[in-house]
Design a protein around this motif. Structure first.
Motif, PDB file in Angstrom:
ATOM      1  N   MET A   1       0.674  -1.300   0.043  1.00 39.62           N
ATOM      2  CA  MET A   1       0.171   0.096  -0.050  1.00 39.62           C
ATOM      3  C   MET A   1       0.943   1.174   0.071  1.00 39.62           C
ATOM      4  O   MET A   1       1.973   1.365   0.654  1.00 39.62           O
ATOM      5  CB  MET A   1      -0.973   0.043   1.198  1.00 39.62           C
ATOM      6  N   ILE A   2       0.581   2.137  -0.829  1.00 37.54           N
ATOM      7  CA  ILE A   2       1.219   3.404  -0.943  1.00 37.54           C
ATOM      8  C   ILE A   2       0.411   4.453  -0.146  1.00 37.54           C
ATOM      9  O   ILE A   2      -0.681   4.735  -0.341  1.00 37.54           O
ATOM     10  CB  ILE A   2       1.506   3.795  -2.296  1.00 37.54           C
ATOM     11  N   ALA A   3       1.060   5.333   0.598  1.00 40.55           N
ATOM     12  CA  ALA A   3       0.516   6.521   1.279  1.00 40.55           C
ATOM     13  C   ALA A   3       1.115   7.721   0.775  1.00 40.55           C
ATOM     14  O   ALA A   3       2.386   7.807   0.556  1.00 40.55           O
ATOM     15  CB  ALA A   3       0.757   6.475   2.869  1.00 40.55           C
ATOM     16  N   LYS A   4       0.455   8.740   0.275  1.00 37.40           N
ATOM     17  CA  LYS A   4       0.733   9.864  -0.068  1.00 37.40           C
ATOM     18  C   LYS A   4       0.361  11.041   0.687  1.00 37.40           C
ATOM     19  O   LYS A   4      -0.871  11.045   1.156  1.00 37.40           O
ATOM     20  CB  LYS A   4       0.427  10.280  -1.539  1.00 37.40           C
ATOM     21  N   ILE A   5       1.370  11.905   1.411  1.00 38.10           N
ATOM     22  CA  ILE A   5       0.930  12.769   2.224  1.00 38.10           C
ATOM     23  C   ILE A   5       0.939  14.343   1.593  1.00 38.10           C
ATOM     24  O   ILE A   5       2.154  14.665   1.266  1.00 38.10           O
ATOM     25  CB  ILE A   5       1.530  12.601   3.540  1.00 38.10           C
ATOM     26  N   GLY A   6       0.197  14.962   1.408  1.00 38.20           N
ATOM     27  CA  GLY A   6       0.255  16.294   0.910  1.00 38.20           C
ATOM     28  C   GLY A   6      -0.119  17.577   1.974  1.00 38.20           C
ATOM     29  O   GLY A   6      -0.964  17.233   2.905  1.00 38.20           O
ATOM     30  N   LYS A   7       0.352  18.504   1.611  1.00 35.70           N
ATOM     31  CA  LYS A   7       0.180  19.693   2.486  1.00 35.70           C
ATOM     32  C   LYS A   7      -0.071  20.900   1.654  1.00 35.70           C
ATOM     33  O   LYS A   7       0.650  21.079   0.630  1.00 35.70           O
ATOM     34  CB  LYS A   7       1.012  20.049   3.517  1.00 35.70           C
ATOM     35  N   GLY A   8      -0.810  21.943   1.937  1.00 39.52           N
ATOM     36  CA  GLY A   8      -1.285  23.046   1.242  1.00 39.52           C
ATOM     37  C   GLY A   8      -1.841  24.039   2.125  1.00 39.52           C
ATOM     38  O   GLY A   8      -2.116  24.008   3.497  1.00 39.52           O
ATOM     39  N   HIS A  68      -3.706  16.574   3.228  1.00 40.92           N
ATOM     40  CA  HIS A  68      -4.520  15.540   2.321  1.00 40.92           C
ATOM     41  C   HIS A  68      -3.696  14.326   2.153  1.00 40.92           C
ATOM     42  O   HIS A  68      -2.628  14.466   1.598  1.00 40.92           O
ATOM     43  CB  HIS A  68      -4.678  16.634   0.874  1.00 40.92           C
ATOM     44  N   ILE A  69      -4.176  13.235   2.622  1.00 39.54           N
ATOM     45  CA  ILE A  69      -3.592  11.864   2.334  1.00 39.54           C
ATOM     46  C   ILE A  69      -4.378  10.920   1.673  1.00 39.54           C
ATOM     47  O   ILE A  69      -5.590  10.941   1.830  1.00 39.54           O
ATOM     48  CB  ILE A  69      -3.647  11.330   4.017  1.00 39.54           C
ATOM     49  N   SER A  70      -3.564  10.452   0.769  1.00 39.83           N
ATOM     50  CA  SER A  70      -4.323   9.137   0.198  1.00 39.83           C
ATOM     51  C   SER A  70      -3.599   7.881   0.436  1.00 39.83           C
ATOM     52  O   SER A  70      -2.352   7.692   0.667  1.00 39.83           O
ATOM     53  CB  SER A  70      -4.240   9.395  -1.389  1.00 39.83           C
TER      54      SER A  70
END
Length: 421
Positions: A1-8, A68-70
């Protein structure tokens, strides 16, 4: 599983992006945490956005307030809504944000069904929730979730690669040949890139360019390749070095085989859908090139923009360092063309967003939702990224000091000449 962690800093845009998936029946809200109920059990983008306002208004000095996390299982994994909500809940708990408000959206518009979690990193007291080492902690949690839910596992090799460091060429330091060697000998082992253009886009991150040269030998046309170091402005800063100096993997014949292998691999890789989603979100939630590139860099994705002498954008390349792939914009998605970005960044015509505010029914939610609570916040991002956003995977160069050897050899010759009288 891949987790992407974004901030804005665009909460409305992050919610809108996910809500549009719901509007087109390509998504659903499957969990609310610390988000108050409404009287009729229906929600809208404006309502969700309003729920976060107390925290955003209380913010003291945090610049990037939105998280924002996927979470992206492998396409082969069959995950139920109940499992998705359990995974989201455990993930957020272990990341330290179990008492924070967040919205979990399920996306079904691509072959990889996955979830997005929207929240903020600012507490109700206005202070930022600590997020040191979020990326390695996130990776550890994903490994545990893979085991617990019997999901496809990310390879140990990729995890180890994420912790390795290698540096761009610095022509000021000399030993240019060895510096180039430490990069070009290894890139094909780790990255998929389908064209010479995508290879050069990747090389540009390390201040290197490759040029094809053609000539004749015994009446036959011969193709070759040379590598040149670049300065920080992309100008040539060294003499060319023949590819043969760096081994067969750096030569044109082997690279052409690599291009073909990459094309086949990239047709089916699940990395594509994750990257597409991440780029699409950045388009929705940023307003200029600087913020767009920065948001992607924070998630381990470099954007290489090619411009002509008049400043017109004629090429876009996205380099995903976690997925180890290099994509032309139009190859990734037809909406990511160079013309679109040129029209946005040079002419001010950002792609039109459909700002819909249709309500979201609570019938899409699971039964065991925490409700009627005011909120605080979640945060996460990739920690300790380099300025280039490289999760560098190549080993440090410990090769020969070619230039030093050449200098020493010249000095020896001079000494021998000096003794002849």
């Amino acid at each position: 599983m891949i987790a992407k962690i974004g901030k804005g800093n665009n909460m409305y845009g992050a919610i809108l992006y996910n809500q549009q998936k719901v509007e087109t029946e390509n998504g659903a809200v499957i969990l609310l945490n610390k988000i108050p109920d409404t009287m009729n059990g229906r929600y809208s983008v404006a309502y969700f956005n309003k729920c976060f306002e107390p925290y955003l208004s209380a913010n003291i000095k945090t610049e990037k307030t939105v998280r924002h996390i996927s979470l992206n299982p492998d396409p082969k994994d069959k995950v139920s809504d109940e499992q998705f909500t359990e995974m989201a809940h455990e993930y957020m708990e272990r990341m330290g944000y179990g008492n924070q408000p967040y919205i979990v959206f399920k996306h079904t518009d691509i072959d990889r069904t996955h979830i997005h979690i929207v929240s903020t990193c600012v507490g109700i007291d206005g202070k930022k929730i600590p997020d040191d080492y979020d990326h390695p902690r996130s990776m550890a949690i994903c490994r545990d979730l893979e085991t617990k839910y019997n999901l496809q596992k990310a390879t140990e090799q990729e995890q180890k690669q994420a912790n390795k460091v290698f540096k761009p060429v610095d022509y000021h330091k000399g030993d240019i040949k060895s510096q180039i060697a430490s990069v070009v000998r290894h890139l094909p082992k780790y990255y998929s890139f389908p064209t010479m253009g995508s290879y050069n886009a990747l090389l540009s991150l390390f201040n290197i360019t490759a040029e094809e040269v053609k000539g004749e030998r015994n009446g036959q046309t011969v193709n070759g390749l040379v590598y040149v170091a670049l300065d920080k402005n992309g100008n040539k800063a060294s003499n060319p070095f023949k590819a043969s100096l760096f081994g067969k993997d750096a030569g044109i014949a082997q690279l052409q085989k690599h291009f073909e292998q990459s094309k086949e691999k990239m047709k089916t890789t699940p990395v594509r859908s994750v990257l597409k989603n991440t780029v699409e979100l950045a388009i929705h939630t940023t307003s200029n090139e600087t913020d767009f590139r920065k948001q992607l860099t924070e998630q381990g994705i470099n954007t290489v923009v090619r411009r002509n002498s008049e400043g017109r954008i004629y090429g876009m390349t996205f380099i995903d360092h976690e997925g180890r792939t290099v994509w032309n914009g139009s190859q990734l998605d037809r909406n990511f063309s160079a013309n679109m970005f040129n029209d946005w960044w040079n002419n001010g015509n950002k792609p039109e967003l459909k700002i819909q505010d249709s309500p979201v029914s609570k019938t899409n939610l699971t039964d065991n939702l925490p409700t009627k609570d005011l909120f605080e916040f979640i945060s996460q991002e990739h920690s300790q990224n380099t300025d280039l956003g490289l999760f560098s995977l190549l080993p440090d160069s410990k090769g020969e000091d070619y230039e030093e050897e050449q200098f020493a050899n010249r000095m020896k010759k001079k000494k021998r000449k000096g003794f002849k009288k």
